[in-house]
Design an enzyme around this catalytic site. Sequence first.
Site, PDB file in Angstrom:
ATOM      1  N   SER A 160       0.841  -1.192   0.000  1.00  0.00           N
ATOM      2  CA  SER A 160       0.000   0.000   0.000  1.00  0.00           C
ATOM      3  C   SER A 160       0.873   1.238   0.000  1.00  0.00           C
ATOM      4  O   SER A 160       2.007   1.224   0.492  1.00  0.00           O
ATOM      5  CB  SER A 160      -0.900   0.024   1.246  1.00  0.00           C
ATOM      6  OG  SER A 160      -1.532   1.271   1.412  1.00  0.00           O
TER       7      SER A 160
ATOM      8  N   TYR B 173      -2.676  -1.226  10.248  1.00  0.00           N
ATOM      9  CA  TYR B 173      -2.710  -1.607   8.828  1.00  0.00           C
ATOM     10  C   TYR B 173      -1.442  -1.134   8.114  1.00  0.00           C
ATOM     11  O   TYR B 173      -0.786  -1.906   7.403  1.00  0.00           O
ATOM     12  CB  TYR B 173      -3.953  -1.004   8.180  1.00  0.00           C
ATOM     13  CG  TYR B 173      -4.030  -1.142   6.677  1.00  0.00           C
ATOM     14  CD1 TYR B 173      -4.586  -2.280   6.086  1.00  0.00           C
ATOM     15  CD2 TYR B 173      -3.566  -0.125   5.834  1.00  0.00           C
ATOM     16  CE1 TYR B 173      -4.675  -2.397   4.712  1.00  0.00           C
ATOM     17  CE2 TYR B 173      -3.653  -0.240   4.460  1.00  0.00           C
ATOM     18  CZ  TYR B 173      -4.213  -1.379   3.898  1.00  0.00           C
ATOM     19  OH  TYR B 173      -4.294  -1.489   2.533  1.00  0.00           O
TER      20      TYR B 173
END
Length: 286
Positions: free
Chosen positions: A178, A191
Amino acid sequence: MSNKEDQNYHDKIDEAANSEKDMTPRPVYEREYDLQPKKLQDKVAIITGGDSGIGRAVAIHFAREGADVVIVYYKEKQDADETQKLVEEKGRKALVIQADVSVEENCRNIVQQTIDTFGKLDILVNNAAIQFPKEDLQEITEQQWDETFRTNIYSYFFMSKAALPHLKAGAAIVNNASVNAYRGNKELVDYSSTKGAIVAFTRSLSTQLAEKNIRVNGVAPGPIWTPLIPSTFPGQELEDFGSDTPMKRAGQPAEVASCFVFLASDDASYITGQFLHPNGGTVLNT
């Protein structure tokens, strides 16, 4: 250096620069595409989180390029069945497996079912992920931290470990990270931490497997419109989702899937330990 010596030097440089015909071995300047018209012809790929979002797009694009796919999903059977249908419409086979990839035994079973069904494994796409936005670190419980890490990075370790005995030279592992691995996210501390771990895992494993000619790369998407977004963010954030990128919009899964195709194919034969960044124009110091 005298003028004469200088001229002789440049003559030699010019001669060397124009003598490709004398090189041994000769440089390879074109691939034999006619022998394999599709980039992933007859390959077999496992895609975790393959039922929807980026995983679905990757499954479809892999099928378009000639691969059979194993679609691993957690709960959304309807989505997984739809992805299977879309893959089969491309003329390829799809095996659907329901499993919690945060459990190592389940990952071993996924790989074994793949071998039992297709007889081989060429590509592993680690894509499964969860996120639980919290504005304050104090709100993140140990249970949430563990669950996020087990799904987002433990599963990558488990799947890679189970797959490796079956991967041969030329195989590829592609991990989904990400943009948050590089810039962080104040609402997604756990996350983002797992995504940073994925970057380090990818780079480390790539060095371990390079001599075996097994490539390990990753994709680090920016804001992409997937089911994970409306399921975890409130309405106002959804309206603005992706507007902070230079392109002022969220990306679509189809705009990411091509990165996975490239990294899984022989087009990326000299690329390992690297990340592609389909993120709408955000410049990162990677």
